[in-house]
Design a protein around this motif. Structure first.
Motif, mmCIF file in Angstrom:
data_model
loop_
_atom_site.group_PDB
_atom_site.id
_atom_site.type_symbol
_atom_site.label_atom_id
_atom_site.label_comp_id
_atom_site.label_asym_id
_atom_site.label_seq_id
_atom_site.Cartn_x
_atom_site.Cartn_y
_atom_site.Cartn_z
ATOM 1 N N ILE A 1 29.774 41.521 33.998
ATOM 2 C CA ILE A 1 30.411 39.873 34.193
ATOM 3 C C ILE A 1 29.131 39.243 33.505
ATOM 4 O O ILE A 1 27.547 38.668 35.011
ATOM 5 C CB ILE A 1 30.545 39.692 35.293
ATOM 6 C CG1 ILE A 1 31.869 40.661 36.166
ATOM 7 C CG2 ILE A 1 31.737 37.947 35.221
ATOM 8 C CD1 ILE A 1 32.704 40.854 35.435
ATOM 9 N N LYS B 1 36.892 31.070 31.477
ATOM 10 C CA LYS B 1 36.628 29.839 32.558
ATOM 11 C C LYS B 1 35.378 29.893 32.824
ATOM 12 O O LYS B 1 35.014 29.130 33.368
ATOM 13 C CB LYS B 1 37.825 30.052 33.072
ATOM 14 C CG LYS B 1 38.731 29.331 32.231
ATOM 15 C CD LYS B 1 39.706 29.260 33.438
ATOM 16 C CE LYS B 1 39.952 29.794 34.878
ATOM 17 N NZ LYS B 1 41.245 29.593 35.502
ATOM 18 N N GLY B 2 34.775 31.315 33.789
ATOM 19 C CA GLY B 2 33.606 31.357 34.498
ATOM 20 C C GLY B 2 33.845 30.975 35.541
ATOM 21 O O GLY B 2 32.849 30.977 36.301
ATOM 22 N N SER B 3 34.941 31.363 36.232
ATOM 23 C CA SER B 3 35.380 31.393 37.225
ATOM 24 C C SER B 3 35.336 32.901 38.403
ATOM 25 O O SER B 3 35.690 33.037 38.843
ATOM 26 C CB SER B 3 36.850 30.650 38.101
ATOM 27 O OG SER B 3 37.923 31.793 36.490
ATOM 28 N N ASP C 1 32.635 34.582 38.255
ATOM 29 C CA ASP C 1 31.287 34.547 38.777
ATOM 30 C C ASP C 1 31.551 34.227 40.135
ATOM 31 O O ASP C 1 31.301 34.641 41.545
ATOM 32 C CB ASP C 1 30.959 33.379 38.636
ATOM 33 C CG ASP C 1 29.343 34.236 37.314
ATOM 34 O OD1 ASP C 1 29.265 35.941 37.138
ATOM 35 O OD2 ASP C 1 28.924 33.858 36.426
ATOM 36 N N SER C 2 32.975 32.954 40.682
ATOM 37 C CA SER C 2 32.804 32.578 41.708
ATOM 38 C C SER C 2 33.441 33.371 42.629
ATOM 39 O O SER C 2 33.515 33.777 44.150
ATOM 40 C CB SER C 2 33.486 31.077 41.474
ATOM 41 O OG SER C 2 33.845 30.575 42.784
ATOM 42 N N LEU C 3 34.889 34.254 41.843
ATOM 43 C CA LEU C 3 35.265 34.604 42.715
ATOM 44 C C LEU C 3 34.865 36.583 43.390
ATOM 45 O O LEU C 3 35.214 36.694 44.133
ATOM 46 C CB LEU C 3 36.847 34.978 41.422
ATOM 47 C CG LEU C 3 37.861 36.172 41.852
ATOM 48 C CD1 LEU C 3 38.629 35.256 42.945
ATOM 49 C CD2 LEU C 3 38.903 36.380 41.097
ATOM 50 N N LEU C 4 33.907 37.384 42.594
ATOM 51 C CA LEU C 4 33.326 37.645 42.923
ATOM 52 C C LEU C 4 31.980 37.585 43.763
ATOM 53 O O LEU C 4 31.647 38.526 44.082
ATOM 54 C CB LEU C 4 32.202 38.571 41.846
ATOM 55 C CG LEU C 4 33.226 38.985 40.045
ATOM 56 C CD1 LEU C 4 32.586 39.856 39.685
ATOM 57 C CD2 LEU C 4 34.097 40.162 41.207
ATOM 58 N N SER C 5 31.580 36.151 44.037
ATOM 59 C CA SER C 5 30.740 36.091 44.739
ATOM 60 C C SER C 5 31.283 35.758 46.314
ATOM 61 O O SER C 5 30.875 35.452 47.619
ATOM 62 C CB SER C 5 30.593 35.067 44.984
ATOM 63 O OG SER C 5 31.075 33.108 44.894
ATOM 64 N N LEU C 6 32.697 36.009 46.687
ATOM 65 C CA LEU C 6 32.987 35.755 48.465
ATOM 66 C C LEU C 6 33.857 37.588 48.461
ATOM 67 O O LEU C 6 33.581 38.579 47.435
ATOM 68 C CB LEU C 6 35.043 35.448 47.607
ATOM 69 C CG LEU C 6 35.078 33.829 46.907
ATOM 70 C CD1 LEU C 6 37.279 33.251 46.195
ATOM 71 C CD2 LEU C 6 34.572 32.829 47.760
#
Lengths: 329, 277
Positions: free
Chosen positions: B277, B83-85, B87-92
């Motif tokens: 990733i 989904k591409g989400s 990246d966002s989770l890993l940036s937290l």
């Protein structure tokens, strides 16, 4: 004060060098644009700066923290909005922000206040209790930006913030980006395929191609480097005409592209009769000629020898070139 | 660390409430249990007690829990990556191990909640309609079912970390399902006869063959049930014919199931930690 400093940042995937020895600084509080064609290395750079990818060599600091040695501190100081939507569509707008704030350990009172603030900032307060799956594309993007701001980041990375949005929504997002930069003092690092987006939002831009940083400067300086005015003409025997014009001292950065000849001059309006006269003497017919102020498109053309449109294989015939890339590495 | 795991787990749970997964699984469990109790016996009509119901449910639950747990698990990580989400989770500020554990606990709560509510509600309804209900046995049945469900959830999450495509992870989950529910029996029996270890004269099975039960969580689950729920022991052909050897006891089977739960989870953390990733 420099908030982002990169030192020879390099990333290789096997034999492919995606980002090659990148060194640049971004000042605190500025909106910095990173431009480049598809596969130029923009997203790879963002992924390294946001600690998602380890550089092959070199490093960078964000707010004074090293992206390799102090990853946790870097993450606490940044917000990221990636190209792909990352909202939870089964949660409401408010719940998405709650989740994000909890991940950063914001206290209950701070969370409550901050959610109100950022929802007000992006004008979504009225929709806070609506499930995200019922949001429009523009609302989702605004919520993503609000989410990126939840934990008071020092730097906000926006990877193609308006990709896929219609012109009206894009304009609205630009206004929110400007607003948060002004009101929150957040440094913004954005990549974009829209040249007009970079022109509207950014103080400075860097142009990257094949992983290398070609130029980095204020937008006005970059435009001036092309010339005060840009003349584009179509003529017979263009190659010969280019060679003739190259010998004229007042002609700057002349390029041939798609059958057109483009170059910079001072006082373009006054130069047109002279250009026509040179062509006539050489028995070259000028089919069309136009003069305009330089844009970032011209800057890109002058540094890479092609337009971003070439990369996309898309042609826009409405006056200006529509300069947009998809994807990225 | 705990706050982040709880936060991720909570979101997974809310997601599954909102997308109706929990409701669907719970209704399925209630319906099947009631159906098994009311119409599951060919020898008598009307409501059967919980022992009989569990006997009828036994085989069905194996299939159902396995497939549900694998479905919940296989897309947990690769789904977010595609989904591409991710990246966002890993940036937290979340470590990868926290993401895996948050997903496991969140989906584990979904599964546990559905089993408890589904079987629990059905058990109460059956209890109102029949006498001499043995709720302790039924609770053991529910507990063991939750445990085997968590084992397959853990395997599903490991597969989700292992592959780079959701479709590959799904294919491998289907393969795991068929391996443990259907193919396993054929494989071990074929092995037994191939090695010619079946001693017909003394009607005994070699220890290594019985020990193979530890390598299939479904077998381990069935043995756990038949060792602790007498009414279910009758279902086990091997138990009737040969009796369980001494090492197939409750403690060892429980240890095997816990190892089945922890090993894929630890491997998932390790694979995900080293994944680009």
């Amino acid at each position: 004060m420099d908030i982002i400093i990169t030192y020879g940042l390099t990333k290789k995937f096997g034999d492919l060098t995606a980002v090659n020895n990148l060194s640049f600084n971004v000042k605190k509080g500025e909106i910095f644009g990173f431009l480049g064609p598809n596969g130029a290395g923009k997203t790879t750079t963002i992924k390294m700066l946001t600690t998602l990818l380890n550089p092959t060599s070199g490093t960078a600091t964000i707010a004074g923290f090293d992206i390799i040695k102090q990853r946790d501190e870097v993450r606490k100081n940044i917000g990221v909005v990636f190209q792909e939507p990352a909202l939870d569509v089964e949660l409401t707008g408010k719940e998405n922000l709650e989740y994000h704030a909890r991940m950063y350990g914001l206290s209950r009172d701070k969370r409550k206040k901050r959610i109100n603030d950022v929802l007000e900032l992006v004008n979504l307060w009225d929709k806070r209790d609506v499930l995200v799956k019922n949001y429009s594309g523009g609302m989702k993007r605004r919520l993503e930006i609000a989410r990126g701001l939840m934990h008071y980041p020092v730097v906000l990375f926006l990877d193609e913030p308006t990709l896929g949005l219609d012109a009206q929504t894009r304009r609205a997002i630009w206004a929110y980006i400007k607003k948060m930069n002004k009101e929150e003092g957040t440094t913004i690092f954005l990549t974009t395929h829209y040249m007009e987006e970079a022109e509207y939002l950014c103080n400075r831009v860097g142009i990257i191609d094949y992983g290398k940083l070609l130029v980095i400067d204020d937008i006005s300086n970059l435009k001036n480097s092309v010339g005060k005015d840009v003349i584009t003409l179509s003529c017979t025997d263009a190659d010969r005409f280019v060679k003739i014009l190259e010998n004229e001292k007042w002609v700057e950065k002349i390029k041939r592209h798609e059958g057109l000849v483009t170059f910079g001059v001072e006082k373009g309006d006054e130069k047109i009769p002279e250009i026509i006269e040179i062509a006539r003497k050489q028995d070259i017919k000028i089919k069309s000629i136009s003069v305009r102020k330089p844009t970032l498109d011209d800057v890109f053309l002058s540094y890479t020898g092609r337009t971003i449109r070439d990369e996309e294989g898309q042609v826009s015939s409405k006056g200006r070139l529509s300069l947009r890339f998809r994807g990225g590495r | 660390m705990l706050d982040i795991i709880i936060n991720i787990a909570k979101k997974e749970f809310i997601d599954n409430i909102r997308n109706k997964w929990i409701i669907i699984i719970t209704i399925l469990f209630i319906s099947l249990t009631l159906l098994a109790s009311y119409a599951g016996s060919i020898y008598s009509e009307g409501w059967q007690d919980l022992g009989s119901t569990m006997s009828v449910m036994g085989g069905l639950v194996n299939f159902l829990i396995t497939i549900i747990a694998l479905i919940l698990g296989y897309s947990a990580i690769i789904g977010e990556i595609e989904k591409g989400s991710m990246d966002s989770l890993l940036s937290l500020p979340a470590k990868r191990i926290e993401i895996i554990l948050g997903k496991f606990f969140g989906l584990g709560i979904v599964l546990t909640f559905a089993i408890l509510t589904g079987f629990g509600t059905a058990g109460i309804i059956i209890g109102f309609n029949v006498h001499n209900v043995n709720y302790v046995e039924y609770l053991i049945f529910i507990g063991a079912t939750i445990l085997v469900g968590l084992v397959f959830l853990s395997i599903g999450i490991f597969l989700s970390c292992l592959f780079r495509k959701r479709s590959t992870a799904m294919g491998s989950a289907i393969l795991v399902f068929f391996l443990f529910t259907i193919l396993w029996r054929f494989i071990v029996v074929a092995l037994l006869f191939f090695i010619n270890a079946f001693d017909i004269k003394n009607a005994t099975l070699p220890d290594w063959y019985l020990a193979l039960n530890f390598f299939n969580p479904i077998n381990a689950y069935e043995i756990l049930l038949s060792l602790n729920i007498p009414s279910l022991a009758m279902q086990q052909v091997e138990a009737i014919t040969f009796g369980y050897t001494s090492f197939l006891n409750t403690t060892n089977v429980l240890i095997a199931l816990i190892l089945w739960l922890l090993t894929p989870l630890i491997l998932a953390c390790w694979v995900f930690k080293n994944k680009d990733i």
